[in-house]
Write a protein that holds these residues in place. Structure first.
Motif: not given
Length: 193
Positions: A29-34
């Motif tokens: 999930d790009p919105t919950h990946t850093m």
């Protein structure tokens, strides 16, 4: 002979109801990946950057981590230091040369258990057109149903330390540190059925 057939049939029926857990596949999930990395700048500061817009697939087998894998692409278009001029400089030919090498990739080659809730994930990291093996120290945060999405989900944190010169990105070493500290936090979701 008839008894042997009944015994074989009974054995097949008995094992038919046993489910063998298979590895589960998750989309990151790009919105919950850093993907954060930091370095030292002339001894004065320790700037950091985030590589966002991550795309990837994670296969995770909770019972046998050796059957797990990860394949990730990190577009350099998502590089963000929160300083636009620094973003431009890091994407320039002095450093990452994003025009020529637009993506960083990581593809695992081995996953092994490293204690309760811990994994070692070794894989091929490609940066600036150079591929080198890297090992991530991984913590499994949680595996279960996502309360909002109503799908199976998994979350991990990972760390690694790299030498950027190993990847042909050695500008200003040693004044700008060769050592890069990487910290990753990610969440993956199974597709809705």
């Amino acid at each position: 002979m008839r008894a042997l057939r009944y015994l074989a049939l009974a054995g097949l029926l008995a094992t038919a109801g046993i489910a063998v857990a298979a590895p589960a596949t998750y989309q990151l999930d790009p919105t919950h990946t850093m993907v954060l990395f930091s370095w030292n700048h002339f001894g004065f500061s320790n700037p950091s950057a985030d590589l966002n817009n991550v795309q990837g697939t994670l296969v995770y087998d909770e019972k046998d981590p050796s059957k797990s894998s990860v394949d990730v692409t990190l577009p350099l278009s998502g590089l963000d230091t929160f300083v636009p001029k620094l973003d431009e400089h890091l994407k320039s030919a002095d450093f990452l040369d994003a025009t020529k090498y637009p993506n960083i990739t990581f593809k695992s080659t081995k996953v092994s258990a490293a204690g309760k809730g811990k994994l070692k994930v070794t894989g091929d990291l490609t940066v600036h057109g150079v591929t080198k093996p890297v090992t991530l120290d991984v913590t499994v945060n949680k595996v279960g149903d996502h309360p909002m999405l109503k799908v199976p989900a998994v979350g991990f944190d990972a760390t690694a330390t790299l030498k950027r010169s190993d990847f042909g990105v050695g500008a200003y070493v040693p004044n700008v540190s060769d050592e890069i500290k990487v910290r990753i936090t990610t969440e993956g979701h199974a597709e809705k059925k």
